[in-house]
Design an enzyme around this catalytic site. Structure first.
Site, PDB file in Angstrom:
ATOM      1  N   ARG A   9       0.848  -1.195   0.000  1.00 15.73           N
ATOM      2  CA  ARG A   9       0.000   0.000   0.000  1.00 15.73           C
ATOM      3  C   ARG A   9       0.882   1.243   0.000  1.00 15.73           C
ATOM      4  O   ARG A   9       2.095   1.164   0.167  1.00 15.73           O
ATOM      5  CB  ARG A   9      -0.940   0.004   1.196  1.00 15.73           C
ATOM      6  CG  ARG A   9      -0.208  -0.280   2.503  1.00 15.73           C
ATOM      7  CD  ARG A   9      -0.686   0.506   3.647  1.00 15.73           C
ATOM      8  NE  ARG A   9      -0.491   1.933   3.445  1.00 15.73           N
ATOM      9  CZ  ARG A   9       0.691   2.563   3.584  1.00 15.73           C
ATOM     10  NH1 ARG A   9       1.816   1.921   3.896  1.00 15.73           N
ATOM     11  NH2 ARG A   9       0.781   3.881   3.395  1.00 15.73           N
ATOM     12  N   GLY A  10       0.223   2.398  -0.168  1.00 18.16           N
ATOM     13  CA  GLY A  10       0.959   3.651  -0.286  1.00 18.16           C
ATOM     14  C   GLY A  10       0.993   4.027  -1.758  1.00 18.16           C
ATOM     15  O   GLY A  10       1.405   3.220  -2.594  1.00 18.16           O
ATOM     16  N   ALA A  11       0.558   5.253  -2.062  1.00 19.00           N
ATOM     17  CA  ALA A  11       0.369   5.617  -3.467  1.00 19.00           C
ATOM     18  C   ALA A  11       1.621   5.378  -4.322  1.00 19.00           C
ATOM     19  O   ALA A  11       1.537   4.723  -5.373  1.00 19.00           O
ATOM     20  CB  ALA A  11      -0.102   7.066  -3.563  1.00 19.00           C
ATOM     21  N   GLN A  30      -2.420   2.038   9.811  1.00 16.75           N
ATOM     22  CA  GLN A  30      -1.111   2.265   9.173  1.00 16.75           C
ATOM     23  C   GLN A  30      -0.197   3.123  10.049  1.00 16.75           C
ATOM     24  O   GLN A  30       1.023   2.979   9.994  1.00 16.75           O
ATOM     25  CB  GLN A  30      -1.304   2.945   7.809  1.00 16.75           C
ATOM     26  CG  GLN A  30      -1.969   2.085   6.753  1.00 16.75           C
ATOM     27  CD  GLN A  30      -3.481   2.250   6.751  1.00 16.75           C
ATOM     28  OE1 GLN A  30      -4.069   2.731   7.721  1.00 16.75           O
ATOM     29  NE2 GLN A  30      -4.120   1.835   5.677  1.00 16.75           N
ATOM     30  N   ASP A  83      -2.963  10.572  -2.226  1.00 14.91           N
ATOM     31  CA  ASP A  83      -3.223   9.466  -3.151  1.00 14.91           C
ATOM     32  C   ASP A  83      -3.674   9.940  -4.529  1.00 14.91           C
ATOM     33  O   ASP A  83      -3.532   9.220  -5.516  1.00 14.91           O
ATOM     34  CB  ASP A  83      -4.271   8.516  -2.562  1.00 14.91           C
ATOM     35  CG  ASP A  83      -3.699   7.710  -1.414  1.00 14.91           C
ATOM     36  OD1 ASP A  83      -3.694   8.212  -0.279  1.00 14.91           O
ATOM     37  OD2 ASP A  83      -3.209   6.596  -1.656  1.00 14.91           O
TER      38      ASP A  83
END
Lengths: 342, 342
Positions: free
Chosen positions: A43-45, A204, A245
């Site tokens: 995850r994480g843009a 997160q 994002d």
């Protein structure tokens, strides 16, 4: 990386198992990457941008090239591209909000098209895609270091920073966007402490940001999301730093659910609110944030055991209007949100 | 209630085990009540008032009266009161923020003093304390029903209400303060839906409010605390309703951590913010909220497994300034926060 037989594979940290376990996974299967994206193992843009391109490269190297060669169609390259289309669409659709995922896929597809157009056989196209992903990883770290250098100039010595979600090494190739600024500022001795919102429902902040900061020896205090207002009222926050994002052309920006609320609180308390993201996070096709699709996820993330008669609303992102964002930091510099250069 | 031998005991729901299990506990031991208060098995400002008085009554009925009778001191009554002092202090100090706990203890002590002054033997004093607690329970429900009736007038038909923490039947003798208003308004057909913040770290919204509302057949949607801002921005909240743990003379009010942030968000979105509490929650000795002690609790509530190098801040309450409170509802009516009648 490549396995012992030279086939491309992707190594990634299964972030769902942090902080209890630092587990590296390796797969050559593009569908496993798609599942990892859907399940938030990755995850994480910015990390999603790389994962998207990597999934395409894994398909190309381990499935597509061989199939295009063996199929009896008129041209090997067109066959390859024809099969690549639905794969790319499926990868890009794994999660809807972060524009980087689709951006990474598009970048890989464009590279494949160029290679095919130049007459390269499918196996060579696959090799080029492998190189593209390696290049994107290195580029992402360089971008993050540039973001860190630009953003650190916004912070005064002794800064106490509040962050939400994880925009650190774990959400990027390395170093991070918002946490990249923290790391750069900390190296300059400017960071007194980082307060990490735990970031419900997936945690997160509690599981990733706090773990990452402690490993980097940055003083870190974990709080629940509903404590941020008190912390600000007590005068203990000098700046808010978060990732993004998807950023619309006017500077409205989607980020992890809760970010918008933190922005409202920061404005109420007169605290600057900074967003950090690579230029690839900007979506110039959207005039403003109202067009950003907001992913709604499984109610079980919020309420593991359903309660009869109780509904759950679980949006994974929210949109912070440009008017609440003090500055956006990209690898190109520090911008007012309405005056982004991209 | 009294056990088979006629000795006083307190029946209470262990709220820590909800919503999985509706467990009634019974004890005649005042120290068990103190522990239940500290551990949050019993919580909610009005419920704490009753629990405080009940702990004193249990001590009186099961310990104090017998001891005062058996001791060879000059007067039985003074002996009883002398021993009651430190017990009362210990009960009142079990939790610091909600003023109702100390209020309930003071009320029981005052009743004991009056009884002793009138020449009652200790056993009769203990009986009077038992009656006092029964009376407080009935009174609390009546107070809540009055709060409900007053507060329901603030709500328009079709109201969508956001609440934080639990100010319902579980936090009071019965019916609730903020949820008392919900129940009264729902009986008038005015409530379309209640959104319950989960209320980290202890989860009173997720575990108690959602459970309580579903049992009362009030449509309920659970959200994470960091989703409230998005919900408001989407135009899905018509009013915020919360309880209070201590209200200063100027209308500043302490309530569960996160309440202040919700108040800031409500103001930003132009949504009325209502607090509901019995008059016993008002602390006229404090000119404003700066003097309200804020309990900080165990970091393990936030982070069950400590992370090396990661600190935790866990305040259990915050203070909402009067300027952000649209109205305070007590059993006496609806007030501007600066114009409370008490």
């Amino acid at each position: 990386e490549r396995d012992g037989d030279g086939r491309p594979r992707l190594a990634y940290i299964d972030q769902r198992r942090l902080p209890g376990e630092l587990a590296f996974e390796r797969t050559g299967d593009w569908r496993v990457v798609v599942d990892a994206v859907k399940s938030l193992a990755v995850r994480g843009a910015p990390a999603l941008g790389i994962a998207g391109a990597a999934a395409v490269a894994l398909w190309a190297g381990n499935v597509g090239a061989a199939r295009a060669t063996s199929r009896g169609c008129a041209g090997e390259g067109p066959c390859f591209l024809e099969e690549l289309g639905p794969v790319a669409d499926e990868v890009a659709a794994a999660r809807p909000t972060a524009v980087n995922l689709a951006w990474g896929v598009r970048r890989a597809v464009a590279r494949a098209r160029r290679a095919v157009a130049s007459g390269a056989p499918s196996a060579l196209v696959a090799d080029e895609l492998f190189d593209e992903v390696k290049h994107m990883e290195a580029e992402d770290e360089a971008v993050n270091r540039a973001i860190g250098a630009h953003g650190a100039e916004l912070l005064a010595p002794g800064s106490r920073i509040l962050t939400h979600c994880n925009a650190g090494s774990l959400g990027t190739a390395f170093y991070g966007t918002a946490l990249g600024i923290v790391y750069a500022a900390a190296a300059q001795g400017k960071v007194e402490r980082v307060y990490a919102d735990e970031t419900r429902p997936v945690g997160q902040g509690a599981r990733l940001t706090a773990w990452e900061l402690s490993r980097a020896n940055v003083p870190c205090t974990l709080i629940c999301d509903d404590m941020a207002a008190s912390l600000m009222a007590a005068g203990r926050v000098d700046a808010v730093l978060v990732g993004a994002d998807r950023i619309a052309a006017n500077g409205d920006a989607a980020n992890k659910i809760g970010t918008y609320g933190v922005a409202v609180l920061a404005r109420h308390h007169g605290i600057p609110f900074y967003m950090a993201a690579p230029t690839s996070t900007i979506d110039p096709t959207l005039p403003d944030g109202s067009g950003i699709p907001i992913e709604e996820r499984d109610p079980a993330e919020v309420l593991p055991q359903p309660l009869p008669g109780v509904e759950v609303w679980n949006p994974a992102f929210d949109v912070t209007p440009a008017a609440l964002i003090t500055r956006i930091v990209t690898e190109r510099g520090v911008f007012e949100p309405g005056k982004l250069v991209y």
